[in-house]
Design a protein around this motif. Structure first.
Motif, PDB file in Angstrom:
ATOM      1  N   GLN A 121       2.278  -3.330  -1.045  1.00 46.64           N
ATOM      2  CA  GLN A 121       0.958  -3.617  -1.703  1.00 46.64           C
ATOM      3  C   GLN A 121       0.239  -4.948  -1.098  1.00 46.64           C
ATOM      4  O   GLN A 121      -0.972  -4.766  -0.906  1.00 46.64           O
ATOM      5  CB  GLN A 121       1.177  -3.714  -3.271  1.00 46.64           C
ATOM      6  CG  GLN A 121      -0.023  -3.500  -3.996  1.00 46.64           C
ATOM      7  CD  GLN A 121       0.257  -3.554  -5.498  1.00 46.64           C
ATOM      8  OE1 GLN A 121       1.369  -3.912  -5.931  1.00 46.64           O
ATOM      9  NE2 GLN A 121      -0.662  -2.953  -6.329  1.00 46.64           N
TER      10      GLN A 121
ATOM     11  N   SER B  48      -5.613  -5.681  -5.461  1.00 50.75           N
ATOM     12  CA  SER B  48      -4.234  -5.066  -5.875  1.00 50.75           C
ATOM     13  C   SER B  48      -4.509  -3.807  -6.448  1.00 50.75           C
ATOM     14  O   SER B  48      -3.676  -2.740  -6.097  1.00 50.75           O
ATOM     15  CB  SER B  48      -3.223  -5.822  -6.888  1.00 50.75           C
ATOM     16  OG  SER B  48      -3.218  -6.971  -6.497  1.00 50.75           O
TER      17      SER B  48
ATOM     18  N   ALA C 263      -3.072  -0.561  -4.501  1.00 48.14           N
ATOM     19  CA  ALA C 263      -2.479   0.664  -5.021  1.00 48.14           C
ATOM     20  C   ALA C 263      -2.925   2.065  -4.950  1.00 48.14           C
ATOM     21  O   ALA C 263      -2.295   2.953  -4.653  1.00 48.14           O
ATOM     22  CB  ALA C 263      -2.314   0.277  -6.871  1.00 48.14           C
TER      23      ALA C 263
ATOM     24  N   LEU D 220      -2.361   3.033  -1.513  1.00 47.41           N
ATOM     25  CA  LEU D 220      -0.915   3.508  -1.232  1.00 47.41           C
ATOM     26  C   LEU D 220      -0.720   4.758  -2.032  1.00 47.41           C
ATOM     27  O   LEU D 220       0.025   5.819  -1.241  1.00 47.41           O
ATOM     28  CB  LEU D 220       0.028   2.405  -1.887  1.00 47.41           C
ATOM     29  CG  LEU D 220       0.098   1.128  -0.759  1.00 47.41           C
ATOM     30  CD1 LEU D 220       0.809  -0.060  -1.487  1.00 47.41           C
ATOM     31  CD2 LEU D 220       0.864   1.733   0.402  1.00 47.41           C
ATOM     32  N   ARG D 221      -1.319   5.266  -3.025  1.00 48.35           N
ATOM     33  CA  ARG D 221      -1.026   6.512  -3.665  1.00 48.35           C
ATOM     34  C   ARG D 221      -1.492   7.688  -2.772  1.00 48.35           C
ATOM     35  O   ARG D 221      -0.977   8.589  -2.652  1.00 48.35           O
ATOM     36  CB  ARG D 221      -1.417   6.471  -5.077  1.00 48.35           C
ATOM     37  CG  ARG D 221      -0.669   5.974  -6.147  1.00 48.35           C
ATOM     38  CD  ARG D 221      -1.369   6.126  -7.410  1.00 48.35           C
ATOM     39  NE  ARG D 221      -2.540   5.305  -7.684  1.00 48.35           N
ATOM     40  CZ  ARG D 221      -2.341   4.201  -8.350  1.00 48.35           C
ATOM     41  NH1 ARG D 221      -1.245   3.775  -8.583  1.00 48.35           N
ATOM     42  NH2 ARG D 221      -3.346   3.475  -8.599  1.00 48.35           N
TER      43      ARG D 221
ATOM     44  N   GLY E 296       2.918   5.833  -3.913  1.00 48.81           N
ATOM     45  CA  GLY E 296       2.859   5.070  -5.047  1.00 48.81           C
ATOM     46  C   GLY E 296       3.971   4.498  -5.705  1.00 48.81           C
ATOM     47  O   GLY E 296       3.700   3.620  -6.230  1.00 48.81           O
TER      48      GLY E 296
ATOM     49  N   MET F 102       5.292   0.689  -3.609  1.00 47.84           N
ATOM     50  CA  MET F 102       4.357  -0.414  -3.588  1.00 47.84           C
ATOM     51  C   MET F 102       5.191  -1.981  -3.609  1.00 47.84           C
ATOM     52  O   MET F 102       4.399  -2.714  -2.660  1.00 47.84           O
ATOM     53  CB  MET F 102       3.327  -0.459  -4.755  1.00 47.84           C
ATOM     54  CG  MET F 102       2.473   0.653  -4.680  1.00 47.84           C
ATOM     55  SD  MET F 102       1.048   0.353  -5.849  1.00 47.84           S
ATOM     56  CE  MET F 102       1.238   1.850  -6.867  1.00 47.84           C
TER      57      MET F 102
ATOM     58  N   VAL G   2       2.034   2.887   5.181  1.00 45.80           N
ATOM     59  CA  VAL G   2       1.448   1.763   4.564  1.00 45.80           C
ATOM     60  C   VAL G   2       0.415   1.060   5.508  1.00 45.80           C
ATOM     61  O   VAL G   2      -0.850   0.525   5.238  1.00 45.80           O
ATOM     62  CB  VAL G   2       2.546   0.588   4.364  1.00 45.80           C
ATOM     63  CG1 VAL G   2       1.929  -0.723   3.951  1.00 45.80           C
ATOM     64  CG2 VAL G   2       3.434   1.080   3.310  1.00 45.80           C
TER      65      VAL G   2
END
Lengths: 257, 215
Positions: free
Chosen positions: A107, A126, A130, A133-134, A139, A142, A157
């Motif tokens: 993250q 942040s 998130a 990343l999801r 998810g 992170m 990532v």
């Protein structure tokens, strides 16, 4: 200015001492489309890709991103670091070796650019990290540092880090070449999703399947020259040029068992 | 006969003298970290002159024994009209000497970072100074910790050399003690114990720091 192209590469030359890595390259990258660069190792595909965001400096010619010249203010006059950084904000890049920052969590890797470049408050950054990343299916990872992720996860990532910046163009430099074969699929799936959303993408790859099924155009390079640019089918299945035929023959032999 | 009593009695005065050992090596490493960072920056800079300067700095200080450097500094400063106490001269010399090694430690740690990491940062438009403070230095500091602890331990031992300019640190204090008690074995054994205790503590702190940084 020709706004029908996302990237306009005109008569680009690049030298390493006496060695000419790029020879008079002309290539138009259409917006919202996927362009794959293929060719043997050392043909100059990665060098060309790296010239697009000026990580590699080209010596002559022009590269324009949405009409704006990158790296130079005028021929021979390099632009300031600040101006180059402004332009790079809009260009995401994914590397063969992932190049994540190992001292930060997944993250934090994604949020770093949002905080330092876009100036977002930490909490906002942040939250967006998130989301990104999801989107690449991580998810639940992170809080992991890169060392605790598989190669495929690390590369996802890295993709999240690039797309979180909301780029208008994405460059992929052999994104699956460092991965174990069973991890290639998850990265290609994420790339296909991005392509489906209309992201402008330039992909240096050895994945001919990806080029055949996802690319809108394929460019074949050899020995610093752009040999051909055409629809995937016409390059991969009905190549006219002997150099392309020979490259594909080697490729098929290597993959046959 | 080995006298336990003399051995134990020696610890009092030597522990007092250990303050100077700690002072010289502590301030020395602090100064060495600052100057070492500057020299390392010079060694990595784009300027040829600065790189050359850093190279000469490092090779001179690594090539001349600390003992000779101390004597040079001690006799040189008054000649050029600078009068500083012996203790200050000692700290400066130790610091300058350490800076050469520390600069090399940091140059090595920074050089060990894969260049792709700074490239990835530059590719999304992160500014060079931010790349240094956020990406390069945090990792370089952690990577250099074992070597820095090693350097600090070497400095604690090397600080015995400042006795030549008259500073009453552990080694000089033990010489004085040995001369008055005629019991060199007991006294020097006590001195050895003091150095060992200091360095075991430093090694322990180093391990703790490394462990914390590794999380």
């Amino acid at each position: 200015m020709d706004q029908a192209s996302a990237v306009d590469i005109r008569k680009v030359n690049k030298f390493y001492g006496p060695f000419q890595a790029l020879k008079n390259i002309d290539l138009t990258i259409p917006p919202g489309k996927v362009t794959c660069l293929i060719g043997p190792s050392g043909s100059g595909k990665s060098t060309l890709l790296r010239c697009i965001n000026f990580l590699e400096e080209y010596d002559s010619g022009e590269i324009r991103i949405d009409g704006q010249l990158i790296g130079y203010d005028a021929p021979g006059k390099k632009s300031s670091g600040r101006k180059l950084r402004e332009m790079r904000r809009g260009i995401g890049m994914v590397f063969q070796q992932f190049n994540l920052w190992p001292h930060m969590t997944a993250q934090e890797n994604v949020a770093e650019g949002l905080i330092r470049v876009r100036g977002l408050p930490k909490a906002d950054a942040s939250a967006r990290a998130a989301d990104a990343l999801r989107k690449v299916g991580l998810g639940d990872k992170m809080a992991n540092h890169p060392a605790r992720l598989s190669g495929g996860q690390q590369q996802r990532v890295a993709i999240a880090r690039a797309i979180a910046m909301e780029p208008r163009l994405m460059l992929f430099d052999e994104p699956t070449s460092a991965l174990d074969p069973e991890l290639v699929g998850e990265v290609l799936t994420v790339m296909k999703t991005l392509a489906g959303e209309g992201m402008t993408m330039v992909v240096v790859t050895h994945e001919m399947g990806f080029a055949a099924h996802v690319a809108d155009q394929v460019a074949f390079m050899e020995a610093g020259e752009l040999v051909a640019v055409d629809a995937p089918d016409r390059i991969l299945h009905q190549p006219q040029d002997l150099r392309i035929q020979s490259f594909l023959r080697t490729y098929h032999e290597r993959n046959a068992f | 006969m080995f006298s336990i009593q003399t051995f134990l009695d020696a610890f009092g005065p030597l522990a007092m003298a250990a303050r100077y050992t700690l002072l010289v090596s502590g301030l020395g490493i602090a100064l060495g970290l600052v100057i070492g960072a500057l020299i390392c920056a010079a060694a990595l800079s784009k300027s040829r002159a600065l790189r050359r300067f850093a190279a000469i700095w490092v090779s001179f200080l690594r090539g001349v024994p600390l003992l000779v450097q101390l004597l040079l500094m001690f006799y040189l400063l008054p000649v050029v009209g600078i009068n500083v106490p012996a203790l200050a001269a000692a700290v400066i010399t130790v610091g300058i000497c350490a800076s050469a090694y520390i600069a090399e430690i940091w140059r090595g740690a920074i050089g060990a970072l894969p260049p792709g990491q700074t490239e990835a940062a530059a590719a999304i438009g992160i500014a060079p100074t931010t790349i240094w403070t956020r990406i390069v230095l945090p990792q370089a500091v952690v990577m250099s910790l074992p070597a820095l602890v090693n350097e600090l331990i070497l400095l604690v031992k090397a600080s015995s050399l400042v006795s030549v300019v008259g500073i009453m640190e552990v080694t000089r204090a033990s010489q004085a003690q040995a001369a008055t008690t005629f019991r060199p074995l007991e006294v020097y054994l006590a001195a050895a114990c003091i150095y060992l205790a200091i360095n075991l503590c430093l090694a322990g702190i180093g391990r703790w720091l490394e462990h914390r940084a590794a999380v």
